[in-house]
Design a protein around this motif. Structure first.
Motif, PDB file in Angstrom:
ATOM      1  N   LEU A 173     -62.670   3.038 -18.013  1.00 11.46           N
ATOM      2  CA  LEU A 173     -61.595   3.347 -18.964  1.00 11.46           C
ATOM      3  C   LEU A 173     -61.858   2.726 -20.327  1.00 11.46           C
ATOM      4  CD1 LEU A 173     -58.509   2.872 -16.604  1.00 11.46           C
ATOM      5  CD2 LEU A 173     -59.611   5.005 -17.288  1.00 11.46           C
ATOM      6  N   LYS A 174     -62.479   1.557 -20.333  1.00 12.98           N
ATOM      7  CA  LYS A 174     -62.804   0.898 -21.601  1.00 12.98           C
ATOM      8  C   LYS A 174     -63.806   1.724 -22.403  1.00 12.98           C
ATOM      9  CE  LYS A 174     -64.750  -3.382 -23.488  1.00 12.98           C
ATOM     10  NZ  LYS A 174     -65.322  -4.714 -23.150  1.00 12.98           N
ATOM     11  N   GLU A 175     -64.751   2.347 -21.719  1.00 13.40           N
ATOM     12  CA  GLU A 175     -65.772   3.130 -22.406  1.00 13.40           C
ATOM     13  C   GLU A 175     -65.260   4.495 -22.849  1.00 13.40           C
ATOM     14  OE1 GLU A 175     -68.855   2.373 -23.312  1.00 13.40           O
ATOM     15  OE2 GLU A 175     -68.644   0.319 -22.601  1.00 13.40           O
ATOM     16  N   PHE A 176     -64.453   5.144 -22.012  1.00 14.62           N
ATOM     17  CA  PHE A 176     -64.084   6.528 -22.281  1.00 14.62           C
ATOM     18  C   PHE A 176     -62.737   6.667 -22.971  1.00 14.62           C
ATOM     19  CE2 PHE A 176     -67.400   8.901 -20.108  1.00 14.62           C
ATOM     20  CZ  PHE A 176     -67.998   7.916 -19.324  1.00 14.62           C
ATOM     21  N   GLY A 177     -61.857   5.650 -22.876  1.00  8.73           N
ATOM     22  CA  GLY A 177     -60.544   5.728 -23.506  1.00  8.73           C
ATOM     23  C   GLY A 177     -60.595   5.928 -25.015  1.00  8.73           C
ATOM     24  N   PRO A 178     -61.472   5.215 -25.741  1.00 10.70           N
ATOM     25  CA  PRO A 178     -61.508   5.377 -27.209  1.00 10.70           C
ATOM     26  C   PRO A 178     -61.780   6.809 -27.663  1.00 10.70           C
ATOM     27  CG  PRO A 178     -62.656   3.373 -26.566  1.00 10.70           C
ATOM     28  CD  PRO A 178     -62.323   4.079 -25.298  1.00 10.70           C
ATOM     29  N   ALA A 179     -62.490   7.590 -26.854  1.00 12.05           N
ATOM     30  CA  ALA A 179     -62.770   8.971 -27.247  1.00 12.05           C
ATOM     31  C   ALA A 179     -61.482   9.781 -27.347  1.00 12.05           C
ATOM     32  CB  ALA A 179     -63.721   9.626 -26.234  1.00 12.05           C
ATOM     33  N   VAL A 215     -57.804  16.493 -18.708  1.00 13.20           N
ATOM     34  CA  VAL A 215     -57.979  15.661 -17.526  1.00 13.20           C
ATOM     35  C   VAL A 215     -59.447  15.319 -17.397  1.00 13.20           C
ATOM     36  CG1 VAL A 215     -57.834  15.549 -15.024  1.00 13.20           C
ATOM     37  CG2 VAL A 215     -55.993  16.586 -16.318  1.00 13.20           C
ATOM     38  N   CYS A 216     -59.737  14.040 -17.356  1.00 15.29           N
ATOM     39  CA  CYS A 216     -61.102  13.549 -17.167  1.00 15.29           C
ATOM     40  C   CYS A 216     -61.106  12.699 -15.909  1.00 15.29           C
ATOM     41  CB  CYS A 216     -61.553  12.740 -18.393  1.00 15.29           C
ATOM     42  SG  CYS A 216     -63.108  11.862 -18.147  1.00 15.29           S
ATOM     43  N   ASN A 217     -62.020  12.970 -15.010  1.00 10.49           N
ATOM     44  CA  ASN A 217     -62.037  12.224 -13.754  1.00 10.49           C
ATOM     45  C   ASN A 217     -63.464  12.053 -13.264  1.00 10.49           C
ATOM     46  OD1 ASN A 217     -60.896  10.781 -11.687  1.00 10.49           O
ATOM     47  ND2 ASN A 217     -59.394  12.363 -11.188  1.00 10.49           N
ATOM     48  N   THR A 218     -63.686  10.952 -12.571  1.00  9.43           N
ATOM     49  CA  THR A 218     -65.006  10.676 -11.996  1.00  9.43           C
ATOM     50  C   THR A 218     -65.169  11.479 -10.714  1.00  9.43           C
ATOM     51  OG1 THR A 218     -64.934   8.441 -12.881  1.00  9.43           O
ATOM     52  CG2 THR A 218     -66.529   8.875 -11.138  1.00  9.43           C
ATOM     53  N   ARG A 219     -66.277  12.191 -10.616  1.00  9.51           N
ATOM     54  CA  ARG A 219     -66.500  13.014  -9.438  1.00  9.51           C
ATOM     55  C   ARG A 219     -67.043  12.187  -8.278  1.00  9.51           C
ATOM     56  NH1 ARG A 219     -68.937  18.466 -12.335  1.00  9.51           N
ATOM     57  NH2 ARG A 219     -66.906  19.242 -13.034  1.00  9.51           N
ATOM     58  N   SER A 220     -66.622  12.591  -7.065  1.00  6.27           N
ATOM     59  CA  SER A 220     -67.062  11.926  -5.829  1.00  6.27           C
ATOM     60  C   SER A 220     -66.723  10.450  -5.841  1.00  6.27           C
ATOM     61  CB  SER A 220     -68.563  12.142  -5.623  1.00  6.27           C
ATOM     62  OG  SER A 220     -68.892  13.502  -5.615  1.00  6.27           O
ATOM     63  N   PHE A 221     -65.589  10.090  -6.468  1.00  4.27           N
ATOM     64  CA  PHE A 221     -65.256   8.664  -6.550  1.00  4.27           C
ATOM     65  C   PHE A 221     -64.884   8.097  -5.191  1.00  4.27           C
ATOM     66  CE2 PHE A 221     -64.036   4.750  -8.284  1.00  4.27           C
ATOM     67  CZ  PHE A 221     -62.822   4.379  -7.738  1.00  4.27           C
ATOM     68  N   SER A 222     -64.238   8.916  -4.325  1.00  7.96           N
ATOM     69  CA  SER A 222     -63.835   8.400  -3.016  1.00  7.96           C
ATOM     70  C   SER A 222     -65.029   7.883  -2.238  1.00  7.96           C
ATOM     71  CB  SER A 222     -63.121   9.486  -2.222  1.00  7.96           C
ATOM     72  OG  SER A 222     -61.939   9.864  -2.874  1.00  7.96           O
ATOM     73  N   ALA A 223     -66.112   8.680  -2.184  1.00  6.45           N
ATOM     74  CA  ALA A 223     -67.318   8.246  -1.476  1.00  6.45           C
ATOM     75  C   ALA A 223     -67.969   7.073  -2.195  1.00  6.45           C
ATOM     76  CB  ALA A 223     -68.292   9.409  -1.353  1.00  6.45           C
ATOM     77  N   PHE A 224     -67.971   7.140  -3.530  1.00  6.08           N
ATOM     78  CA  PHE A 224     -68.597   6.081  -4.322  1.00  6.08           C
ATOM     79  C   PHE A 224     -67.868   4.765  -4.154  1.00  6.08           C
ATOM     80  CE2 PHE A 224     -70.778   4.027  -7.654  1.00  6.08           C
ATOM     81  CZ  PHE A 224     -69.863   3.453  -8.515  1.00  6.08           C
ATOM     82  N   GLY A 282     -60.234   7.691 -14.214  1.00  7.21           N
ATOM     83  CA  GLY A 282     -59.990   8.931 -14.924  1.00  7.21           C
ATOM     84  C   GLY A 282     -58.664   8.849 -15.641  1.00  7.21           C
ATOM     85  N   MET A 283     -58.304   9.937 -16.343  1.00  9.63           N
ATOM     86  CA  MET A 283     -57.080   9.867 -17.128  1.00  9.63           C
ATOM     87  C   MET A 283     -56.565  11.268 -17.413  1.00  9.63           C
ATOM     88  SD  MET A 283     -59.046   8.788 -20.640  1.00  9.63           S
ATOM     89  CE  MET A 283     -60.290   7.956 -19.674  1.00  9.63           C
ATOM     90  N   LEU A 284     -55.259  11.339 -17.633  1.00  8.02           N
ATOM     91  CA  LEU A 284     -54.602  12.532 -18.152  1.00  8.02           C
ATOM     92  C   LEU A 284     -54.219  12.221 -19.592  1.00  8.02           C
ATOM     93  CD1 LEU A 284     -53.074  15.263 -18.069  1.00  8.02           C
ATOM     94  CD2 LEU A 284     -51.116  14.015 -17.114  1.00  8.02           C
ATOM     95  N   ALA A 285     -54.798  12.970 -20.538  1.00  5.05           N
ATOM     96  CA  ALA A 285     -54.559  12.721 -21.956  1.00  5.05           C
ATOM     97  C   ALA A 285     -53.838  13.903 -22.576  1.00  5.05           C
ATOM     98  CB  ALA A 285     -55.878  12.478 -22.690  1.00  5.05           C
ATOM     99  N   PHE A 311     -53.483  10.710 -26.734  1.00  2.00           N
ATOM    100  CA  PHE A 311     -53.050   9.481 -26.083  1.00  2.00           C
ATOM    101  C   PHE A 311     -53.048   9.691 -24.572  1.00  2.00           C
ATOM    102  CE2 PHE A 311     -48.805  10.750 -24.762  1.00  2.00           C
ATOM    103  CZ  PHE A 311     -48.510  11.773 -25.659  1.00  2.00           C
ATOM    104  N   THR A 312     -53.286   8.596 -23.872  1.00  2.00           N
ATOM    105  CA  THR A 312     -53.366   8.648 -22.409  1.00  2.00           C
ATOM    106  C   THR A 312     -51.968   8.615 -21.829  1.00  2.00           C
ATOM    107  OG1 THR A 312     -55.498   7.540 -22.444  1.00  2.00           O
ATOM    108  CG2 THR A 312     -54.293   7.555 -20.347  1.00  2.00           C
ATOM    109  N   SER A 313     -51.608   9.670 -21.083  1.00  2.00           N
ATOM    110  CA  SER A 313     -50.289   9.738 -20.445  1.00  2.00           C
ATOM    111  C   SER A 313     -50.290   9.091 -19.071  1.00  2.00           C
ATOM    112  CB  SER A 313     -49.839  11.195 -20.321  1.00  2.00           C
ATOM    113  OG  SER A 313     -48.673  11.309 -19.557  1.00  2.00           O
ATOM    114  N   ARG A 314     -51.414   9.173 -18.382  1.00  2.00           N
ATOM    115  CA  ARG A 314     -51.455   8.669 -17.016  1.00  2.00           C
ATOM    116  C   ARG A 314     -52.901   8.348 -16.653  1.00  2.00           C
ATOM    117  NH1 ARG A 314     -50.043  12.973 -12.620  1.00  2.00           N
ATOM    118  NH2 ARG A 314     -48.378  13.371 -14.159  1.00  2.00           N
ATOM    119  N   TYR A 315     -53.106   7.210 -15.977  1.00  2.00           N
ATOM    120  CA  TYR A 315     -54.423   6.875 -15.465  1.00  2.00           C
ATOM    121  C   TYR A 315     -54.567   7.420 -14.057  1.00  2.00           C
ATOM    122  CZ  TYR A 315     -55.188   3.765 -19.426  1.00  2.00           C
ATOM    123  OH  TYR A 315     -55.361   3.272 -20.684  1.00  2.00           O
ATOM    124  N   LEU A 316     -55.743   7.963 -13.773  1.00  2.00           N
ATOM    125  CA  LEU A 316     -56.030   8.570 -12.472  1.00  2.00           C
ATOM    126  C   LEU A 316     -57.154   7.795 -11.790  1.00  2.00           C
ATOM    127  CD1 LEU A 316     -56.112  12.237 -13.774  1.00  2.00           C
ATOM    128  CD2 LEU A 316     -54.149  11.047 -12.788  1.00  2.00           C
TER     129      LEU A 316
END
Length: 917
Positions: free
Chosen positions: A695-701, A669-678, A716-719, A708-713
């Motif tokens: 997602l374009k920058e981090f998805g290729p990793a 699980v990869c997610n941006t921190r403090s995204f709600s405030a941001f 962020g994403m669940l891979a 593979f990405t199962s769900r976008y958050l």
């Protein structure tokens, strides 16, 4: 036109569905704010003063708060067990407001007990779960009541009694944590009974001390496994019988129907006579609607005694002074609004349905439509209308006939009661102490033999025998095992003709035990005097179910006839439309690959339109094939190839709903921190651009290392990584490296840098296809998915950028490459189990990585001190870690917990883990 029709149709369907879902809010008077109790059989309270009652003849549990507001109503039909009647038998509540109810499962006649369930109901009534279940065989021959009774909750556990032939056991179930129906109760105490001591009721939740009554009217105290008789205190022949016993403080309370009072026995002075807490005379002074036979249940709390009658609740002080008299409850405001909303839906249906019918028959049928549709549009409503009328006629006719036949059968049996019951044997039964005497058993065996050789197959019929002595009527024996011997029964207009004139009468009644159809017949002694009444009857619920089952069978036949009729009409119509054969031949040519085929039909009806559509179809097939080729290349953007490979499929055409496989995979699980405030600082358009950019920058990793990405958050994403967990860890390091580059670009563009949290966990997951036939989706189902999401949230609290679970560490072929440290054991707020976690700080900023590396040994040593309970020593080491690395949030959390535990100590439930809320 199409939009209007579609809108009307969807609105009518939505309203119809809503009327079905919210049918419990139907009432003729939606403004009625109050309702009265009816047929109360059990009552209990909790520490907040809320009252729980089993009402409506054991079919409903209601919870009412101290102010009298209804919090919820739960019916006994908690599951869809077929051909069964379910009734509540007992209820209790714990300190958190959870209710525990005993559900008795009876056959379709409401007589034989097939099983019992203990159900846990949440404080708001929204969640119901079975925590214990037991099934019985027909050979057990349990009638109306099972072997479980007297539920009571205390200290996170549920206590109850299980009756056996010559023994009783006090059992305990854990109700905290993951309580489920599969757990086995702990047997705290088993008391053996002598052969002539027939168990009736039990109460208490202390294995050293509890109480029970016998069918012979005796009350016993069990103290350290030894039974001591408390009541009666004399050997004289008594008709008194303690019923609904309950212990409270230094007393044991019970109902005495013979003296028409609620009484109690002192446990401090057992030689003292029983004192009346609430005699019927005092109750009658409050309400003239009550009868002495209306007492049904007692509950004793630390401060009050609650007595249930048929339709009222009386709360007393422990000394017997009446505190309150409750006849009903009031609904919350939300329920009133829902009732009004239900009427609004009915009104909307009354307006929209005629509009839809008019639209169909006035507008649509005037248009050029298929002849078959026009015919069916007329025939189907007519058939349904006649089927509905016929169904109602059949139901009313059959239900009335079944009731009439049942009444005749019952009157015949009741009239023959004088031949079944020997009056001489009956006259020898003079007190509860004669239960199961030779004369009692002679009568009982004779009655059982009427129904079947073994006395089990009764077709739902029950027996009750009343004894008439000195102008008073008493229940002598009953198939309901909860009914006591020599319980007084009121003489009424229904049974008086039987006693005075020897008539056979029938009728129906409803009380706290159920709804019944019955017949009464006189019993005579050798002198020809009427000495009692023989009653036989059936449960009305069983009769209704039998009627409904028979009617359903008839309706199925009617529906089959209607369906056959519609099929015949349809086939005749198709046959008449011979022009369609031309279209069929042309379709065959198309199927063989001749795309230039054209069909010529001049019938000026739907067949001609079909021909025109066919020609259009042939010309567009080639274009369609081209579009499908494009789609086949595009679908991989929505369903990753790795997902298909996990399912063992080559392409989307092989996918079917419900396909699934169980795999051990690593979740990231990869997610941006403090995204709600941001995100609040961005416009909607800027938010979307940021998420897509992220997602374009981090998805290729993820894809680079076989995931593979199962769900976008959001950002962020669940891979999922189906191969080795090392790949997930490499992807996590890649994400950290990508973050540095990404933040550089953001700074150059004048944007604030961001930070991400990464959590990695390995577990068994179920991966497959969910949805419905018109909408499929690949999904991963596992509680560990939610755990991984929680771990990502936890990483921010711990100041960890890449959080790794022990499952992933153990799955690695080699230890993680780069810097990492052991964080210790953690317990999440909603979890009872603990999890070991690791901080992989190889991808942290340089100064953080250096500080963590320098303090790693001290940190891990402090964690071990914490886990061993040496909180003072651990606190000092964590202080040194924080002084060296002020960014170490994990060390700070540990420091505060060490300080708290050192000051306050730990509870018995402490499991050496750091609990995170």
């Amino acid at each position: 036109m199409k939009v209007k029709f579609t809108t009307l149709l969807l609105a009518v369907v939505a309203i119809a569905v809503s009327l079905g879902v919210f049918r419990d809010y139907w009432t003729l008077n939606p403004f009625k704010n109050e309702a009265g109790y009816t047929n109360i059989s059990r009552v209990t309270t909790d520490r907040d003063g809320a009252i729980y009652t089993i009402t409506d003849s054991k079919k409903v549990i209601r919870k009412v708060d101290a102010s009298g507001k209804l919090l919820y109503s739960v019916t006994s039909d908690l599951d869809s067990t077929p051909n069964a009647i379910k009734l509540f038998g007992s209820v209790t509540a714990d300190d958190e407001g959870n209710a525990y109810a005993l559900v008795t499962i009876l056959d379709s006649f409401g007589l034989h007990v097939f099983g019992e369930r203990i159900v846990k109901i949440s404080p708001d009534g929204s969640k119901k779960s079975t925590i214990y279940a037991v099934d019985y065989q027909a050979s057990d021959n349990l009638l109306r009541v099972g072997n479980i009774q007297s539920l009571s909750a205390k200290d996170g556990a549920l206590y109850f009694f299980r009756k056996e032939a010559h023994a009783a056991s006090l059992l305990k179930l854990t109700t905290t944590g993951s309580a489920d129906r599969g757990q086995k109760p702990e047997v705290l105490r088993t008391v053996e009974m002598s052969e002539n001591r027939y168990l009736n009721e039990l109460t208490g939740n202390d294995e050293k001390r509890f109480f029970y009554t016998t069918k012979r009217g005796r009350l016993f105290e069990v103290n350290e496994g030894n039974s001591v008789k408390l009541y009666p205190q004399t050997s004289d022949l008594l008709l008194n019988f303690p019923v609904s016993i309950v212990s409270g403080g230094d007393y044991v309370y019970f109902i005495d129907y013979h003296d028409a009072a609620v009484k109690r026995m002192s446990l401090v002075k057992p030689e003292a006579p029983a004192e009346s807490v609430l005699p019927f005379a005092r109750l009658a002074s409050v309400s003239d609607k009550e009868e002495w036979s209306d007492f049904t249940s007692i509950y004793v709390s630390d401060t009050a005694v609650t007595v249930a009658t048929g339709d009222q609740l009386i709360q007393l002080t422990l000394k017997g002074e009446i505190l309150s008299y409750k006849t009903g409850y009031h609904y919350p405001k939300l329920a009133i609004w829902l009732k009004l909303g239900y009427w609004a839906l009915i009104a909307a249906m009354g307006v929209l349905l005629p509009m839809l019918v008019r639209f169909v028959y006035v507008h649509l049928l005037r248009r050029k439509l298929f002849l078959l549709l026009k015919q069916l549009a007329i025939i189907i409503p007519v058939v349904l209308l006649f089927m509905g009328g016929l169904s109602y006629s059949v139901y009313t006719s059959f239900s009335g006939e079944i009731k009439k036949n049942t009444e005749s059968q019952l009157k015949l049996l009741a009239g023959n009661g004088k031949y079944l019951v020997n009056g001489d044997n009956l006259e020898k039964l003079n007190a509860p102490s004669d239960f199961m005497s030779e004369d009692y058993q002679t009568i009982k065996e004779r009655l059982n033999g009427v129904f079947s050789q073994d006395g089990e197959s009764r077709d739902g019929l029950y027996n009750t025998i009343y004894r008439y002595v000195d102008g008073q009527l008493y229940i002598l024996m009953d198939d309901d095992d909860s009914v006591t011997m020599y319980q007084p029964f009121p003489i009424s207009e229904d049974n008086l003709p039987v006693l005075k004139e020897g008539k056979v009468v029938s009728g129906e009644w409803e009380d706290s035990t159920g709804q019944w159809m019955y017949a009464l017949g006189p019993l005579y002694n050798a002198k020809g005097d009427i000495i009692g009444i023989y009653e036989t009857g059936k449960d009305m619920t069983g009769i209704s179910k039998s009627t409904s089952a028979l009617v359903i069978k008839i309706l199925k036949i009617i529906a089959l006839i209607g369906g056959v009729l519609l099929i015949v009409i349809t086939l005749m119509t198709v046959y008449l439309l011979s022009s369609i054969n031309k279209l069929r031949r042309s379709v065959n040519l198309i199927a063989s690959g001749e795309w230039d085929v054209k069909v010529q039909i001049r019938t000026r009806d739907e067949v001609e339109e079909l021909g025109e559509r066919f020609n259009m179809m042939a010309s567009s097939i080639r274009q369609y094939i081209q579009e499908m080729t494009k789609l086949s290349n595009a679908y991989f953007r929505f369903v990753p190839q790795q997902f298909l490979k996990v399912l063992g499929k080559k392409n989307m055409t092989q996918i079917r709903l419900g396909e699934q496989t169980n795999r051990r995979m690593t979740m990231l699980v990869c997610n941006t921190r403090s995204f709600s405030a941001f995100s609040k600082t961005l416009s909607t358009d800027e938010n979307f651009r940021f998420i897509n950019s992220f997602l374009k920058e981090f998805g290729p990793a993820i894809r680079e290392y076989g995931g593979f990405t199962s769900r976008y958050l959001g950002p962020g994403m669940l891979a999922m990584f189906p191969n080795e967990p090392e790949e997930a860890l490499k992807a996590a390091m890649k994400l950290r490296a990508t973050l540095e580059t990404y933040n550089v670009h953001r700074q150059h563009s004048g944007y604030e840098p961001i930070n991400i949290g990464v959590a990695v966990h390995t577990a068994d997951v179920m991966i497959g296809i969910i949805g419905e036939e018109q909408r499929l989706e690949g999904s991963v189902v596992s509680t560990d998915v939610e755990l991984t999401l929680e771990l990502e949230k936890l990483s921010a609290k711990l100041g960890v950028n890449v959080l790794l679970s022990e499952n992933s560490i153990r799955s690695l072929k080699m230890p993680p490459q780069g810097a990492y440290r052991k964080l210790g054991s953690f317990q999440l707020a909603e979890e009872s189990s603990t999890i070991e976690l690791y901080d992989v700080f190889e991808g942290d900023p340089e100064h953080i990585r250096k500080l963590k590396q320098e303090t790693k040994q001290s940190f891990e040593r402090a964690v071990e001190l914490f886990r061993s309970g040496r909180f003072y020593d651990a606190r000092e080491v964590f202080v040194s870690v924080v002084k060296r690395n002020r960014y170490d949030l994990a060390a700070k959390l540990y420091f505060f917990e060490c300080d708290r535990y050192f000051q306050e100590g730990v509870s018995e439930e402490w499991n050496n883990a750091l609990k995170i809320s």
